[in-house]
Design a protein around this motif. Sequence first.
Motif, PDB file in Angstrom:
ATOM      1  N   UNK A  32       0.866  -1.175   0.000  1.00 45.30           N
ATOM      2  CA  UNK A  32       0.000   0.000   0.000  1.00 45.30           C
ATOM      3  C   UNK A  32       0.899   1.220   0.000  1.00 45.30           C
ATOM      4  N   UNK A  33       0.656   2.119  -0.950  1.00 48.95           N
ATOM      5  CA  UNK A  33       1.493   3.314  -1.038  1.00 48.95           C
ATOM      6  C   UNK A  33       0.627   4.522  -1.369  1.00 48.95           C
ATOM      7  N   UNK A  34       0.503   5.387  -0.395  1.00 50.81           N
ATOM      8  CA  UNK A  34      -0.240   6.625  -0.601  1.00 50.81           C
ATOM      9  C   UNK A  34       0.085   7.560   0.549  1.00 50.81           C
ATOM     10  N   UNK A  35       0.005   8.851   0.313  1.00 56.04           N
ATOM     11  CA  UNK A  35       0.292   9.834   1.343  1.00 56.04           C
ATOM     12  C   UNK A  35      -0.799   9.962   2.383  1.00 56.04           C
ATOM     13  N   UNK A  36      -1.995   9.469   2.082  1.00 55.67           N
ATOM     14  CA  UNK A  36      -3.106   9.529   3.026  1.00 55.67           C
ATOM     15  C   UNK A  36      -3.367   8.145   3.606  1.00 55.67           C
ATOM     16  N   UNK A  37      -4.112   8.121   4.701  1.00 51.99           N
ATOM     17  CA  UNK A  37      -4.442   6.854   5.350  1.00 51.99           C
ATOM     18  C   UNK A  37      -5.253   5.955   4.430  1.00 51.99           C
ATOM     19  N   UNK A  38      -5.069   4.659   4.590  1.00 54.98           N
ATOM     20  CA  UNK A  38      -5.812   3.669   3.809  1.00 54.98           C
ATOM     21  C   UNK A  38      -6.185   2.523   4.731  1.00 54.98           C
ATOM     22  N   UNK A  39      -7.182   1.762   4.324  1.00 57.33           N
ATOM     23  CA  UNK A  39      -7.543   0.574   5.087  1.00 57.33           C
ATOM     24  C   UNK A  39      -7.619  -0.619   4.150  1.00 57.33           C
ATOM     25  N   UNK A  40      -7.281  -1.772   4.702  1.00 46.68           N
ATOM     26  CA  UNK A  40      -7.372  -3.030   3.985  1.00 46.68           C
ATOM     27  C   UNK A  40      -8.299  -3.913   4.813  1.00 46.68           C
ATOM     28  N   UNK A  41      -9.372  -4.397   4.204  1.00 47.81           N
ATOM     29  CA  UNK A  41     -10.338  -5.221   4.914  1.00 47.81           C
ATOM     30  C   UNK A  41     -10.236  -6.660   4.443  1.00 47.81           C
ATOM     31  N   UNK A  42     -10.045  -7.554   5.417  1.00 46.54           N
ATOM     32  CA  UNK A  42     -10.054  -8.976   5.102  1.00 46.54           C
ATOM     33  C   UNK A  42     -11.493  -9.386   4.843  1.00 46.54           C
ATOM     34  N   UNK A  43     -11.740 -10.292   3.910  1.00 48.48           N
ATOM     35  CA  UNK A  43     -13.114 -10.711   3.669  1.00 48.48           C
ATOM     36  C   UNK A  43     -13.660 -11.520   4.842  1.00 48.48           C
ATOM     37  N   UNK A  44     -14.959 -11.457   5.032  1.00 47.54           N
ATOM     38  CA  UNK A  44     -15.644 -12.237   6.053  1.00 47.54           C
ATOM     39  C   UNK A  44     -15.406 -13.722   5.784  1.00 47.54           C
ATOM     40  N   UNK A  45     -15.197 -14.501   6.836  1.00 49.53           N
ATOM     41  CA  UNK A  45     -14.917 -15.935   6.681  1.00 49.53           C
ATOM     42  C   UNK A  45     -16.024 -16.666   5.941  1.00 49.53           C
ATOM     43  N   UNK A  46     -17.249 -16.153   5.991  1.00 50.26           N
ATOM     44  CA  UNK A  46     -18.341 -16.826   5.287  1.00 50.26           C
ATOM     45  C   UNK A  46     -18.298 -16.570   3.782  1.00 50.26           C
ATOM     46  N   UNK A  47     -17.569 -15.536   3.347  1.00 47.38           N
ATOM     47  CA  UNK A  47     -17.483 -15.265   1.910  1.00 47.38           C
ATOM     48  C   UNK A  47     -16.195 -15.795   1.294  1.00 47.38           C
ATOM     49  N   UNK A  65       4.680   6.645  -0.217  1.00 47.64           N
ATOM     50  CA  UNK A  65       3.676   7.363   0.559  1.00 47.64           C
ATOM     51  C   UNK A  65       3.881   7.169   2.043  1.00 47.64           C
ATOM     52  N   UNK A  66       3.336   8.076   2.831  1.00 53.24           N
ATOM     53  CA  UNK A  66       3.534   8.022   4.275  1.00 53.24           C
ATOM     54  C   UNK A  66       2.244   7.743   5.031  1.00 53.24           C
ATOM     55  N   UNK A  88       4.376   4.193   8.062  1.00 54.22           N
ATOM     56  CA  UNK A  88       5.306   4.274   6.938  1.00 54.22           C
ATOM     57  C   UNK A  88       6.495   3.339   7.143  1.00 54.22           C
ATOM     58  N   UNK A  89       6.694   2.442   6.195  1.00 55.29           N
ATOM     59  CA  UNK A  89       7.823   1.521   6.225  1.00 55.29           C
ATOM     60  C   UNK A  89       7.610   0.259   7.038  1.00 55.29           C
ATOM     61  N   UNK A  90       6.436   0.103   7.670  1.00 54.95           N
ATOM     62  CA  UNK A  90       6.158  -1.080   8.484  1.00 54.95           C
ATOM     63  C   UNK A  90       5.640  -2.233   7.633  1.00 54.95           C
ATOM     64  N   UNK A  91       5.788  -3.430   8.191  1.00 52.91           N
ATOM     65  CA  UNK A  91       5.233  -4.635   7.584  1.00 52.91           C
ATOM     66  C   UNK A  91       4.351  -5.314   8.621  1.00 52.91           C
ATOM     67  N   UNK A  92       3.160  -5.706   8.200  1.00 52.89           N
ATOM     68  CA  UNK A  92       2.207  -6.361   9.081  1.00 52.89           C
ATOM     69  C   UNK A  92       1.950  -7.770   8.552  1.00 52.89           C
ATOM     70  N   UNK A  93       2.144  -8.756   9.414  1.00 51.37           N
ATOM     71  CA  UNK A  93       1.903 -10.146   9.044  1.00 51.37           C
ATOM     72  C   UNK A  93       0.599 -10.601   9.688  1.00 51.37           C
TER      73      UNK A  93
END
Length: 108
Positions: A32-47, A65-66, A88-93
Motif C-alpha cells: 500500500x502506497x499513498x500519502x493519506x491513510x488507507x484501510x485493507x479489509x479482510x473478507x468475512x470468513x463466510x465469503x 507514501x507516508x 510508513x515503512x512497516x510490515x504487518x503479518x
Amino acid sequence: MATPILPSRLKAYTGAGAHLLDAFAQNAVITVSHGSAASVTLPDASSVDFPLGTVITVIQVVQVGAGAVTVTVPGSDTIAGTAATAAAGDTLFLTKTTATGWHSALAT
C-alpha cells in the motif's frame, strides 16, 4: 526431485481509502502506497474461507507514501496480537489461526 516453486502473489494498492481483499490474497504480499491513510479489509470468513495457516503480508511502502494502513475484519471475525496498523515503512503479518480469527504481528 526438485522442490516446486510456487508463483508469488503481489497486489499493489496505490490509492487512499478502503480496499477489500479477495481470495487472491491467500499467502500474498499486499503493498500500500499513498500519502493519506488507507484501510485493507479482510473478507468475512463466510465469503472467503481462507485455510488455517494462511499468511497475508501487508507492507506500507514508505518510498511512495507516508499514510498509515489499518487492517480490519468485518462482522464477528477478529484480529488478535499487535496493532493492526502499519505506519510508513512497516510490515504487518496476518496469520489465520481459527475459523474466524487472525493473529497480527508488526515488524517496524
